[in-house]
Design an enzyme around this catalytic site. Sequence first.
Site, PDB file in Angstrom:
ATOM      1  N   ARG A  24     -17.188 -20.297  31.070  1.00  0.00           N
ATOM      2  CA  ARG A  24     -16.653 -20.533  32.546  1.00  0.00           C
ATOM      3  C   ARG A  24     -17.544 -21.537  33.208  1.00  0.00           C
ATOM      4  O   ARG A  24     -17.656 -21.202  34.572  1.00  0.00           O
ATOM      5  CB  ARG A  24     -16.304 -19.332  33.220  1.00  0.00           C
ATOM      6  CG  ARG A  24     -15.295 -18.456  32.392  1.00  0.00           C
ATOM      7  CD  ARG A  24     -13.877 -19.184  32.726  1.00  0.00           C
ATOM      8  NE  ARG A  24     -12.778 -18.175  32.398  1.00  0.00           N
ATOM      9  CZ  ARG A  24     -12.585 -18.029  31.251  1.00  0.00           C
ATOM     10  NH1 ARG A  24     -13.049 -18.458  30.065  1.00  0.00           N
ATOM     11  NH2 ARG A  24     -11.385 -17.386  30.916  1.00  0.00           N
TER      12      ARG A  24
ATOM     13  N   SER B 119      -7.988 -14.191  35.995  1.00  0.00           N
ATOM     14  CA  SER B 119      -9.242 -13.300  35.866  1.00  0.00           C
ATOM     15  C   SER B 119     -10.146 -13.381  37.398  1.00  0.00           C
ATOM     16  O   SER B 119     -10.601 -14.531  37.524  1.00  0.00           O
ATOM     17  CB  SER B 119      -9.939 -13.574  34.716  1.00  0.00           C
ATOM     18  OG  SER B 119      -9.422 -13.397  33.664  1.00  0.00           O
TER      19      SER B 119
ATOM     20  N   GLU C 149     -15.487 -14.179  38.863  1.00  0.00           N
ATOM     21  CA  GLU C 149     -15.314 -15.831  38.338  1.00  0.00           C
ATOM     22  C   GLU C 149     -14.847 -16.469  39.303  1.00  0.00           C
ATOM     23  O   GLU C 149     -14.908 -17.895  39.356  1.00  0.00           O
ATOM     24  CB  GLU C 149     -14.300 -15.638  37.228  1.00  0.00           C
ATOM     25  CG  GLU C 149     -13.962 -16.794  36.518  1.00  0.00           C
ATOM     26  CD  GLU C 149     -12.622 -16.814  35.550  1.00  0.00           C
ATOM     27  OE1 GLU C 149     -12.806 -16.238  34.619  1.00  0.00           O
ATOM     28  OE2 GLU C 149     -11.773 -17.478  35.816  1.00  0.00           O
TER      29      GLU C 149
HETATM   30  N1  EPU Z   1      -8.368  -4.191  28.773  1.00  0.00           N
HETATM   31  C1  EPU Z   1      -7.888  -2.885  29.226  1.00  0.00           C
HETATM   32  N2  EPU Z   1      -7.409  -2.881  30.668  1.00  0.00           N
HETATM   33  C2  EPU Z   1      -7.055  -3.800  31.326  1.00  0.00           C
HETATM   34  C3  EPU Z   1      -7.442  -5.058  30.932  1.00  0.00           C
HETATM   35  C4  EPU Z   1      -7.875  -5.371  29.610  1.00  0.00           C
HETATM   36  O1  EPU Z   1      -8.176  -2.040  28.557  1.00  0.00           O
HETATM   37  O2  EPU Z   1      -6.464  -3.572  32.503  1.00  0.00           O
HETATM   38  C5  EPU Z   1      -8.816  -4.322  27.600  1.00  0.00           C
HETATM   39  C6  EPU Z   1      -7.801  -4.707  26.453  1.00  0.00           C
HETATM   40  O3  EPU Z   1      -7.017  -4.212  25.995  1.00  0.00           O
HETATM   41  C7  EPU Z   1      -8.706  -5.788  25.688  1.00  0.00           C
HETATM   42  C8  EPU Z   1      -9.829  -6.298  26.482  1.00  0.00           C
HETATM   43  O4  EPU Z   1      -9.644  -5.365  27.661  1.00  0.00           O
HETATM   44  O5  EPU Z   1      -9.270  -5.011  24.664  1.00  0.00           O
HETATM   45  C9  EPU Z   1      -9.527  -7.535  26.836  1.00  0.00           C
HETATM   46  O6  EPU Z   1      -8.384  -7.782  27.486  1.00  0.00           O
HETATM   47  P1  EPU Z   1      -7.673  -9.275  27.526  1.00  0.00           P
HETATM   48  O7  EPU Z   1      -7.377  -9.506  25.797  1.00  0.00           O
HETATM   49  O8  EPU Z   1      -6.580  -9.209  28.167  1.00  0.00           O
HETATM   50  O9  EPU Z   1      -8.783 -10.550  27.666  1.00  0.00           O
HETATM   51  P2  EPU Z   1      -9.638 -10.636  29.102  1.00  0.00           P
HETATM   52  O10 EPU Z   1     -10.931 -10.296  28.572  1.00  0.00           O
HETATM   53  O11 EPU Z   1      -9.132  -9.669  30.124  1.00  0.00           O
HETATM   54  C10 EPU Z   1      -9.795 -13.173  28.997  1.00  0.00           C
HETATM   55  C11 EPU Z   1      -9.966 -14.319  29.926  1.00  0.00           C
HETATM   56  C12 EPU Z   1      -8.589 -14.624  30.249  1.00  0.00           C
HETATM   57  C13 EPU Z   1      -7.998 -15.141  29.141  1.00  0.00           C
HETATM   58  C14 EPU Z   1      -7.888 -13.877  27.966  1.00  0.00           C
HETATM   59  C15 EPU Z   1      -7.338 -14.268  26.880  1.00  0.00           C
HETATM   60  C16 EPU Z   1     -12.295 -13.956  31.270  1.00  0.00           C
HETATM   61  C17 EPU Z   1     -12.764 -13.651  32.583  1.00  0.00           C
HETATM   62  N3  EPU Z   1     -10.692 -13.620  31.061  1.00  0.00           N
HETATM   63  O12 EPU Z   1      -9.461 -12.121  29.584  1.00  0.00           O
HETATM   64  O13 EPU Z   1      -8.778 -15.579  31.333  1.00  0.00           O
HETATM   65  O14 EPU Z   1      -6.627 -15.401  29.474  1.00  0.00           O
HETATM   66  O15 EPU Z   1      -9.170 -13.473  27.715  1.00  0.00           O
HETATM   67  O16 EPU Z   1      -8.239 -14.953  26.206  1.00  0.00           O
HETATM   68  O17 EPU Z   1     -12.931 -14.523  30.321  1.00  0.00           O
HETATM   69  C18 EPU Z   1      -8.685 -16.382  33.486  1.00  0.00           C
HETATM   70  O18 EPU Z   1      -9.997 -16.802  33.217  1.00  0.00           O
HETATM   71  O19 EPU Z   1      -8.189 -16.646  34.657  1.00  0.00           O
HETATM   72  C19 EPU Z   1      -8.058 -15.922  32.372  1.00  0.00           C
HETATM   73  C20 EPU Z   1      -6.767 -15.193  32.605  1.00  0.00           C
END
Ligand code: EPU
Length: 339
Positions: free
Chosen positions: A164, A237, A334
């Site tokens: 990012r 995010s 972010e």
């Molecule tokens: N999780 C929870 N509770 C929640 C949210 C997430 O337990 O409320 C757990 C999920 O179960 C999973 C882990 O956290 O085990 C990761 O969650 P997820 O796969 O949804 O991805 P993320 O890390 O929350 C990142 C990016 C997103 C991108 C997704 C998919 C960042 C800050 N965010 O989210 O990017 O779409 O991966 O690759 O790196 C953005 O930057 O605006 C964005 C949406």
Amino acid sequence: MEILQNYSLRTLNTFGIDAQADWFIPFTSIEDLQLLSRDEYFQECRCITIGEGSNLLFLANFHGIVLHSKILGRQVVAETEETVDMLVGSGVHWDDLVAELVDLALYGVENLSLIPGQVGAAAIQNIGAYGAEVSQVIQEVHTVNRRSGEVRHFSNQECNYSYRHSIFKEPEWADYIVTHVVLRLSKKPTLHLDYADLRERVTAHTAEPTASEVRREVIRIRQEKLPDPKTLGNAGSFFMNPIISSEAFAELLKAHPNAPHYLLEDGRVKVPAGWLIDRCGLKGYRLGHAGVYEKQALVLVNADGEATGQDIARLAEYIQGEVQQRFGIRIEPEVRYIS
Ligand code: EPU
């Protein structure tokens, strides 16, 4: 070139915050920016460039100039048997471009489907999702220096990309306004299916998925997990996933043996901020007009459409405090705060 005064930015930020800019200037060409660079008043004013405002939080009215790219169009600038280099205007809507490239059976950006925002902002922010980052396909970023009018092309390496992040987010490079981006797409199917949920969904239908099938599944996953800013103001995010030392991670595992995580090459560990916030019991939490989205704790929302930037910032600070207290981990936004 249009120069608009006291301009409401409500439709130019996905939180739907009603902030005003003293001046709003949509530019349509390199020459527009060079013309502005010769204007003394423009030189003295504070200035920011925004795309579709999908990663911004306005804390107050903006006293200065808001630039907004309307440079459109795309053209092939080089081609080999295996790749196509496409020059794209920074004002092109990112997901329109992804849809077009997928239709042309060009690979490289399908995992980044449905991410809001413009092409220029995508290159600055190094957008990423489902195991892919836009920096993996960026060849060059073309800019104009808003003070000197000089045109400068940055190679991928010069952009200094990381999670990012790019050089364009560093204050000393803020004068370089992105006008075009050159993407190198692959003609051969090269899929990124490291993300388990996506891999399972895509391969459930076919053994040899295409870019178009990946795009369709990414869109489905995003629509299930992330709110549409048109109906519920948000900026995706809100926090970055924190990167912690292997020692700190070992501590975390003692209390939470099933903590989700991604191991990095340098031995450190990236922990999902959404999971940390969720564990603090904050999913669906409301503070005034601001809220934590009930399906994904990493997304903060303008819960009733009436939130100010300060409301959202107050909620963010509260969340940071809770995560710090419970896990000893500092999470950083972010989203970029503009005051
Ligand atoms: N999780 C929870 N509770 C929640 C949210 C997430 O337990 O409320 C757990 C999920 O179960 C999973 C882990 O956290 O085990 C990761 O969650 P997820 O796969 O949804 O991805 P993320 O890390 O929350 C990142 C990016 C997103 C991108 C997704 C998919 C960042 C800050 N965010 O989210 O990017 O779409 O991966 O690759 O790196 C953005 O930057 O605006 C964005 C949406």
